[in-house]
Write a protein that holds these residues in place. Structure first.
Motif, mmCIF file in Angstrom:
data_model
loop_
_atom_site.group_PDB
_atom_site.id
_atom_site.type_symbol
_atom_site.label_atom_id
_atom_site.label_comp_id
_atom_site.label_asym_id
_atom_site.label_seq_id
_atom_site.Cartn_x
_atom_site.Cartn_y
_atom_site.Cartn_z
ATOM 1 N N ASP A 68 -8.578 -11.325 5.937
ATOM 2 C CA ASP A 68 -9.280 -12.041 6.993
ATOM 3 C C ASP A 68 -8.429 -12.185 8.243
ATOM 4 N N GLY A 69 -7.127 -12.284 8.070
ATOM 5 C CA GLY A 69 -6.248 -12.426 9.211
ATOM 6 C C GLY A 69 -6.385 -13.775 9.895
ATOM 7 N N ILE A 70 -6.035 -13.785 11.164
ATOM 8 C CA ILE A 70 -6.060 -15.004 11.974
ATOM 9 C C ILE A 70 -7.393 -15.097 12.710
ATOM 10 N N LYS A 71 -7.909 -16.303 12.814
ATOM 11 C CA LYS A 71 -9.155 -16.527 13.535
ATOM 12 C C LYS A 71 -8.915 -17.574 14.622
ATOM 13 N N PHE A 72 -9.599 -17.420 15.730
ATOM 14 C CA PHE A 72 -9.608 -18.486 16.727
ATOM 15 C C PHE A 72 -10.987 -18.575 17.347
ATOM 16 N N ASP A 75 -3.534 -24.910 14.004
ATOM 17 C CA ASP A 75 -2.506 -24.812 15.031
ATOM 18 C C ASP A 75 -1.151 -25.257 14.468
ATOM 19 N N GLY A 76 -0.141 -24.372 14.580
ATOM 20 C CA GLY A 76 1.183 -24.702 14.088
ATOM 21 C C GLY A 76 1.403 -24.411 12.615
ATOM 22 N N HIS A 77 0.498 -23.660 11.983
ATOM 23 C CA HIS A 77 0.616 -23.377 10.555
ATOM 24 C C HIS A 77 0.656 -21.880 10.290
ATOM 25 N N ALA A 78 1.204 -21.547 9.123
ATOM 26 C CA ALA A 78 1.359 -20.148 8.729
ATOM 27 C C ALA A 78 0.103 -19.642 8.047
ATOM 28 N N LEU A 79 -0.077 -18.339 8.103
ATOM 29 C CA LEU A 79 -1.195 -17.694 7.428
ATOM 30 C C LEU A 79 -0.858 -17.565 5.955
ATOM 31 N N GLU A 80 -1.762 -18.008 5.100
ATOM 32 C CA GLU A 80 -1.529 -17.964 3.667
ATOM 33 C C GLU A 80 -2.437 -16.932 3.026
ATOM 34 N N GLU A 81 -2.037 -16.490 1.824
ATOM 35 C CA GLU A 81 -2.895 -15.580 1.064
ATOM 36 C C GLU A 81 -4.160 -16.306 0.669
ATOM 37 N N ARG A 82 -5.293 -15.611 0.791
ATOM 38 C CA ARG A 82 -6.563 -16.209 0.415
ATOM 39 C C ARG A 82 -6.820 -15.973 -1.066
ATOM 40 N N PHE A 135 -7.667 -20.644 12.659
ATOM 41 C CA PHE A 135 -7.339 -20.526 11.237
ATOM 42 C C PHE A 135 -6.194 -19.531 11.096
ATOM 43 N N PRO A 136 -5.086 -19.937 10.482
ATOM 44 C CA PRO A 136 -4.800 -21.286 10.013
ATOM 45 C C PRO A 136 -4.729 -22.270 11.171
#
Length: 808
Positions: A273-277, A232-239, A229-230
């Motif tokens: 939340d940042g990035i999740k994997f 693969d290949g996508h930018a982090l958006e505001e929640r 999340f986001p």
């Protein structure tokens, strides 16, 4: 005495030359001296007599060469003059040298001015203000360099200049050489992260300048990154609840125009939340590999795991038509469920068919059997414009949770109900059996959903005339110029009064446009108000809503009289389909890129249901030296994070030496799960150590379900540690102990089991059965983590007298 030779006079320019010279020192002409000085003493017989010399006219010197030279004097004064005036280079040679110098200077100057040859790439990194990538690209292209742009994710703000690829700043290159300007897309998940191992993924994501959290998900490819999340290949958006198209990495030279939800130059989104994997693990549940798989293949995969499989169609983007969008139970989450429902993306035709409801228990007649596309559960979700305006379609409060089908919806904004009390597609107060898409009657016949376009409409179907805000229904009252009055309030018989002031008022009306719906045919029919403004087309590859906007109508058009000229009730409500036809008031806005509310595709993974995960990076990134997550201790972690770490084999958070207060015996738990006891046979029948693994759940304890289990971990040695011995069969170990004669052996030792209890859990608060008082023991100290050896659940419960406290 030496014979003195006679000086020679040039026949071309008249200059006086040395006696032995072959060429004129002034003009360079050939002198006649050599031939004329030869005496011819004999003439062959019959030869022509000598021809007397013919004097040549004097030739003036070329322009710019100065005055004509003086003729030779027999006295030899010219020799003295020559001695007094040394020979000079010819002026033509001097002129040529000057020209050469000018040419060389011109080459140097024009080279340094970049008018030809190689050129120096400007410096950008040294600028006082960090330039944008677009500024750098414009500068290079303005200097006629062959420059293009590429985007990648980074911790820098979106649109920022990162570097040049292919050359270095200040390097001299030919203008035809390609330069790539690298632009920041802000934090995100670079394409190709899925499929990497945990360490590589951590290294890839460590410098994004946002927190990075790791989870585990059920997968057929354990040990690899299976979800992010986001995506693969996508930018982090505001929640912030808005839906904005995520940006994808592009290797094309041109800006791709993708909207990432922030403006160029804006700071990177501040996402708590940042990035999740997620890293794959083996387990029971729907594996992550089901997501995005074609229906038949997904069904085969689930059945191979023992699931009963159900299917439900939902609107989806074009690239997900016929594929799994999500499942119940949730994709990737461990589950003991035996049935799984697949939600498959559908186009307009299949979606409409899946929404059909046939009235059960209603006797079919010649006209009606009650089949309508009225199961609106497929439309539940969030719908947003590209500009970020969002509405949620949710079941009405009267809809029982879990009840299928859902016939009534309502709109919400920010979680609050707005607009009409309910939206549906069953006109008026008729019952569903009165309608049939195959033989539509009445107002139902003029709904968009009964046609063949695949477009659906839902609206406030029970729109009665209004007296003020009260619907005109029932008896015992009348409308007096917009004010409800009971018959009793009238001086005379109120039943004789005619209504006045009744109006039809514009209410909510929604049009649903799934992928492949023929909205163009609806437009050609004149259904929409046409605008003169130039607008882009709605994205036909995404399902969307159109919501009627009263602000686009004049006040007189938003509210119209419900009374005819003679005071009777008007037949037609102009805002909805009626028995007389489609809505008389055209719909606004017309379909466009600005008016479309696109369905926000739900994430296939509910990250909130995965627990808290394990924090591997903070805003400053991971360990700079190793690019690996900094290992944490339990005091800095939640129980969910501890469980996640132990589940992947990292016992670091709970590793240490644990000792009993009463006996002084100690257990040592290492980072890899190896536990060592104080003596042989203590943790294993023939050894001082064994290796533990976490169990999927904590076995029944002495406490009620809930809090205690949620704050504990059950750790167990392998089954191969099982040991048994009896008089008939001797001794053995492992699975053999559980069969045959060994199953009834006199001595069976189960593998070691330890339960870890986190700091802060006060068991005395959960002692509903007064066990501590009953057994005469003291509850453990809640300020220190401890291990408890259940001893096959024999009493007493975990107590200060029998647990192993963390010492160091």
């Amino acid at each position: 005495m030496r014979e003195e030779k006679t000086p020679e006079t040039c026949s071309r320019c008249g200059a006086c030359c040395a006696p032995d010279a072959e060429f004129c020192r002034n003009c360079g002409g050939k002198l006649r001296t050599a031939m004329d000085s030869v005496s011819v003493t004999t003439v062959a017989k019959g030869a022509m007599p000598p021809i007397p010399a013919v004097p040549l006219p004097s030739v003036p010197p070329p322009a710019g060469m100065g005055a004509a030279p003086s003729p030779c004097s027999p006295s030899g004064d010219h020799m003295k003059a020559s001695a007094r005036n040394p020979r000079k280079l010819p002026l033509t040679i001097i002129a040529m040298v000057a020209v050469v110098l000018l040419v060389i200077t011109g080459f140097v100057v024009t080279y340094n001015l970049h008018l030809w040859g190689s050129h120096a790439v400007p410096y950008f990194s040294a600028d006082d203000e960090s330039p944008s990538a677009d500024d750098v690209l414009a500068r290079l292209q303005g200097d006629r360099f062959n420059a293009k742009k590429r985007q990648e994710f980074s911790k820098e703000k979106r649109g920022a200049y990162l570097r040049l690829d292919g050359v270095q700043e200040g390097e001299r290159i030919e203008r035809t050489q390609e330069i790539t300007v690298v632009e920041s897309l802000g934090p995100g998940v670079p394409e190709g992260t899925i499929g990497e191992d945990e360490g590589t993924a951590t290294e890839i994501l460590s410098d994004m300048g946002v927190p990075v959290t790791k989870y585990t998900m059920v997968s057929d490819d354990p040990g690899k990154v299976v979800a992010t999340f986001p995506q693969d290949g996508h930018a982090l958006e505001e929640r912030d609840g808005t839906a904005k198209t995520s940006a994808t990495k592009t290797d094309t030279g041109e800006a791709d125009g993708t909207d990432t939800g922030t403006n160029v130059g804006e700071a990177a989104p501040d996402s708590p939340d940042g990035i999740k994997f997620a890293v794959g693990v083996k387990g029971d549940g729907v594996p992550v590999e089901v997501y995005g798989v074609a229906q038949a293949e997904a069904e085969r995969l689930l059945r191979s795991r023992g699931f009963e499989v159900g299917v439900k169609l939902v609107p989806a983007d074009r690239d997900m038509i016929g594929k799994v969008v999500r499942t119940e139970p949730q994709i990737g989450k461990e589950s003991a469920a035996s049935r799984a429902t697949m939600y498959i993306g559908a186009n307009a035709k299949d979606l409409r068919a899946s929404m059909m409801i046939t009235a059960d228990g209603v006797e079919e007649s010649e006209l009606y059997h009650g089949k309508t596309p009225s199961d609106l559960s497929t439309l539940i979700g969030q719908w947003c414009t590209d500009a970020g305006d969002c509405v949620e379609l949710a079941p009405t409060d009267s809809t029982n949770e879990g009840t299928q089908p859902v016939r009534y919806l309502q709109m919400k904004r920010d979680g609050e109900h707005v607009g009409a009390e309910r939206l549906d597609n069953l006109p008026g107060v008729h019952y569903m059996p009165d309608y049939d898409v195959d033989k539509p009657e009445g107002a139902f016949r003029y709904q968009l959903g009964t046609g063949s376009t695949g477009v659906l409409d839902i609206y406030d179907t029970n729109q009665l005339a209004l007296c003020g805000t009260q619907p005109r229904n029932g008896v015992g009252w009348y409308c007096d110029h917009g004010t409800p009055k009971s018959w009793e309030e009238s001086d005379d018989d109120g039943r004789q009064h005619k209504d006045s002031g009744l109006v039809y008022r514009m209410s909510d009306y929604l049009i649903v446009v799934p992928v492949d719906a023929d909205i163009a045919s609806v437009s050609r029919s004149g259904y929409f108000v046409q605008s003169d403004e130039k607008t882009g087309q709605a994205d036909a590859d995404r399902p969307y809503l159109l919501i009627r906007d009263p602000r686009l109508y004049d006040a007189d058009d938003r509210e119209v009289s419900a009374l005819s000229m003679d005071g009777g009730m008007a037949v037609v409500n102009p805002f909805i389909p009626t028995e007389s036809g489609s809505p008389k008031m055209k719909f606004a806005p017309a379909p466009s890129a600005e008016s479309a509310y696109y369905l926000v595709q739900p994430s296939p993974f509910d990250w909130t249901a995965m627990g808290e995960g394990e924090a591997v990076c903070d805003e400053q990134g991971c360990d700079v030296a190793t690019k690996a997550p900094v290992k944490q201790k339990a005091a800095d972690m939640t129980i969910a994070q501890i469980r996640s770490a132990v589940k992947r084999g990292d016992f670091t958070p709970i590793a240490g030496r644990y000792c009993q207060k009463k006996t002084g015996d100690c257990l040592t738990l290492d980072d890899d799960g190896t536990v060592t006891g104080p003596r042989s046979g203590y943790v294993k029948h023939d050894a001082m150590s064994t290796t533990l693994t976490i169990q999927s759940s904590v076995r029944a304890t002495w406490f009620p379900e809930g809090t205690v289990k949620d704050h504990a971990l059950e750790l167990k040695a392998p089954e191969s540690d099982t040991y048994c011995m009896n008089d008939r069969a001797g001794e053995n170990q492992g699975e053999a102990c559980l069969s045959g004669d060994y199953a009834y052996g006199s001595d069976i030792r189960q593998p070691l089991t330890l339960t870890y209890y986190a700091k802060g859990l006060d068991l005395s608060q959960h002692d509903e059965y007064d066990q501590y008082a009953f057994y005469g023991v003291t509850p453990p100290d809640p300020d220190t983590p401890f291990l408890h050896r259940p001893e096959a659940l024999r009493p007493p419960p975990p107590a200060d007298e029998n647990v192993y406290y963390l010492v160091d």
